[in-house]
Design a protein around this motif. Structure first.
Motif, mmCIF file in Angstrom:
data_model
loop_
_atom_site.group_PDB
_atom_site.id
_atom_site.type_symbol
_atom_site.label_atom_id
_atom_site.label_comp_id
_atom_site.label_asym_id
_atom_site.label_seq_id
_atom_site.Cartn_x
_atom_site.Cartn_y
_atom_site.Cartn_z
ATOM 1 N N TRP A 170 0.834 -1.200 0.000
ATOM 2 C CA TRP A 170 0.000 0.000 0.000
ATOM 3 C C TRP A 170 0.874 1.256 0.000
ATOM 4 O O TRP A 170 0.615 2.197 -0.754
ATOM 5 N N LEU A 171 1.898 1.285 0.843
ATOM 6 C CA LEU A 171 2.794 2.442 0.883
ATOM 7 C C LEU A 171 3.592 2.578 -0.404
ATOM 8 O O LEU A 171 3.797 3.691 -0.909
ATOM 9 N N ASP A 172 4.055 1.461 -0.949
ATOM 10 C CA ASP A 172 4.834 1.499 -2.195
ATOM 11 C C ASP A 172 4.041 2.134 -3.329
ATOM 12 O O ASP A 172 4.591 2.846 -4.179
ATOM 13 N N ALA A 173 2.735 1.886 -3.338
ATOM 14 C CA ALA A 173 1.894 2.417 -4.403
ATOM 15 C C ALA A 173 1.616 3.906 -4.243
ATOM 16 O O ALA A 173 1.302 4.590 -5.221
ATOM 17 N N LYS A 174 1.750 4.422 -3.024
ATOM 18 C CA LYS A 174 1.424 5.825 -2.760
ATOM 19 C C LYS A 174 2.644 6.740 -2.794
ATOM 20 O O LYS A 174 2.498 7.959 -2.917
ATOM 21 N N LEU A 175 3.844 6.162 -2.645
ATOM 22 C CA LEU A 175 5.066 6.963 -2.544
ATOM 23 C C LEU A 175 5.991 6.688 -3.721
ATOM 24 O O LEU A 175 5.839 5.681 -4.427
ATOM 25 N N ASP A 176 6.970 7.577 -3.900
ATOM 26 C CA ASP A 176 7.956 7.360 -4.957
ATOM 27 C C ASP A 176 9.198 6.654 -4.424
ATOM 28 O O ASP A 176 10.275 6.720 -5.019
ATOM 29 N N PHE A 177 9.067 5.998 -3.276
ATOM 30 C CA PHE A 177 10.132 5.158 -2.732
ATOM 31 C C PHE A 177 9.471 3.987 -2.005
ATOM 32 O O PHE A 177 8.255 4.009 -1.731
ATOM 33 N N ALA A 178 10.238 2.967 -1.715
ATOM 34 C CA ALA A 178 9.705 1.750 -1.100
ATOM 35 C C ALA A 178 10.277 1.584 0.306
ATOM 36 O O ALA A 178 11.365 1.008 0.471
ATOM 37 N N PRO A 179 9.583 2.071 1.327
ATOM 38 C CA PRO A 179 10.115 1.983 2.692
ATOM 39 C C PRO A 179 10.082 0.538 3.201
ATOM 40 O O PRO A 179 9.185 -0.230 2.857
ATOM 41 N N PRO A 180 11.034 0.174 4.037
ATOM 42 C CA PRO A 180 11.013 -1.167 4.624
ATOM 43 C C PRO A 180 9.919 -1.274 5.686
ATOM 44 O O PRO A 180 9.677 -0.323 6.433
ATOM 45 N N VAL A 181 9.281 -2.424 5.722
ATOM 46 C CA VAL A 181 8.260 -2.706 6.731
ATOM 47 C C VAL A 181 8.569 -4.071 7.330
ATOM 48 O O VAL A 181 8.700 -5.049 6.589
ATOM 49 N N VAL A 182 8.704 -4.144 8.648
ATOM 50 C CA VAL A 182 9.036 -5.413 9.295
ATOM 51 C C VAL A 182 8.011 -5.716 10.383
ATOM 52 O O VAL A 182 7.345 -4.815 10.910
ATOM 53 N N ASP A 183 7.896 -6.977 10.718
ATOM 54 C CA ASP A 183 6.971 -7.434 11.753
ATOM 55 C C ASP A 183 7.751 -7.727 13.029
ATOM 56 O O ASP A 183 8.638 -8.580 13.042
ATOM 57 N N LEU A 184 7.441 -7.003 14.093
ATOM 58 C CA LEU A 184 8.136 -7.178 15.371
ATOM 59 C C LEU A 184 7.200 -7.698 16.454
ATOM 60 O O LEU A 184 7.431 -7.491 17.651
ATOM 61 N N THR A 185 6.147 -8.386 16.035
ATOM 62 C CA THR A 185 5.161 -8.880 16.993
ATOM 63 C C THR A 185 5.795 -9.788 18.035
ATOM 64 O O THR A 185 5.526 -9.681 19.240
ATOM 65 N N ASN A 186 6.640 -10.706 17.599
ATOM 66 C CA ASN A 186 7.260 -11.652 18.526
ATOM 67 C C ASN A 186 8.207 -10.981 19.513
ATOM 68 O O ASN A 186 8.572 -11.573 20.535
ATOM 69 N N ASP A 187 8.612 -9.740 19.213
ATOM 70 C CA ASP A 187 9.511 -8.997 20.101
ATOM 71 C C ASP A 187 8.772 -7.995 20.984
ATOM 72 O O ASP A 187 9.398 -7.201 21.692
ATOM 73 N N GLY A 188 7.447 -8.011 20.914
ATOM 74 C CA GLY A 188 6.667 -7.129 21.770
ATOM 75 C C GLY A 188 6.321 -5.791 21.157
ATOM 76 O O GLY A 188 5.858 -4.890 21.870
ATOM 77 N N PHE A 189 6.522 -5.640 19.841
ATOM 78 C CA PHE A 189 6.191 -4.391 19.147
ATOM 79 C C PHE A 189 5.345 -4.723 17.913
ATOM 80 O O PHE A 189 5.824 -4.638 16.776
ATOM 81 N N PRO A 190 4.084 -5.102 18.085
ATOM 82 C CA PRO A 190 3.263 -5.483 16.937
ATOM 83 C C PRO A 190 3.003 -4.319 15.988
ATOM 84 O O PRO A 190 2.844 -3.175 16.411
#
Length: 276
Positions: A170-190
């Protein structure tokens, strides 16, 4: 009052410049109109953030010495003139010389002159600094305001999902760059979701993570060749900000979680990005 009238009176109300009757009408409208109430809350938060973040400059030792010296000279000159008048004979022959205008000035005029000199010195030293706050100070103010606004205006996310494979496209389609997105749920930061935001005169990605009952806004945009590489930690108005960069992006994490939690979040996010 209707919404248009409220919008025209908003600045005067926030600055406390309106009479009691008009203020009461505005408050009644805000109780009945949720949209106007949200706008007022966002503007109040932004004004508070700017007020609390305004730079304060302490007078240097050199400036204080110059002020004290100016005042001592003015007081000493008046004392010398008073002593001269006491020693002057009662009957004197008129002199042809022109007397100094300064020597005839009463004390209140000398005090006024000293005050003018003082103001001039302060203005000369401090006004340029106040007119040119640092880039980081302005950016930190914008970051805190955006974080607070996202919480108060019920606009935390544009795309609400804990799935990084939903948020990133969704973000890649709206911006002219591709930000990294990571899942930190298992580390306590969902992951909560993401949204578009606007900072430092350009569009940025805002990823939203959660730490217990607190939210973390992570703002991301492409880095530049001259960007500072060192990590920065800022604490202001009860919020912590952590800044870091990599070869591709600038990162600013903002939250009211503890500084230790925010540093942990930064390390976890950075670690996953580096090992992708």
């Amino acid at each position: 009052m209707n919404c248009e009238e409220i919008a025209n009176l908003k600045d005067g109300y926030l600055d406390g410049e309106l009479d009691a009757l008009t203020s009461q009408k505005i408050e009644q409208h805000l109780r009945d109109c949720h949209k106007c109430e949200e706008g007022f809350e966002a503007d109040t938060a932004l004004a508070h953030a700017i007020t609390q973040s305004a730079p304060y400059y302490k007078a240097t030792a050199e400036l204080r010495q110059r002020i004290h010296s100016t005042l001592r000279d003015a007081i000493g000159a008046e004392d010398m003139r008073g002593a001269a008048r006491e020693n002057q004979p009662l009957v004197t022959r008129p002199r042809a010389e022109r007397r100094s205008v300064v020597s005839e000035m009463p004390w209140n005029w000398l005090a006024l002159a000293a005050a003018i000199v003082l103001v001039a010195i302060v203005a000369w030293n401090l006004v340029p600094r106040l007119q040119q706050p640092g880039t980081d100070q302005l950016l930190a103010t914008q970051l805190i305001a955006s974080h607070v606004r996202s919480l108060m205006a019920n606009h935390l996310t544009d795309v609400a999902s804990s799935d990084q494979h939903t948020v990133k496209p969704w973000l890649d389609a709206k911006l002219d760059f591709a930000p990294p997105v990571v899942d930190l749920t298992n580390d306590g930061f969902p992951l909560v979701g993401g949204r578009l935001d606007y900072l430092d005169n350009h569009s940025v990605a805002a990823l939203v993570y959660q730490r217990r009952k607190h939210f973390i806004n992570l703002f991301i945009w492409p880095t530049t060749s001259g960007a500072a590489k060192a990590q920065k930690v800022v604490t202001r108005e009860g919020y912590h900000l952590v800044h870091w960069t990599d070869v591709d992006f600038n990162y600013w994490a903002v939250s009211d979680v503890s500084e230790g939690d925010l540093q942990t979040f930064k390390s976890l996010f950075e670690g996953q990005v580096l090992h992708r």
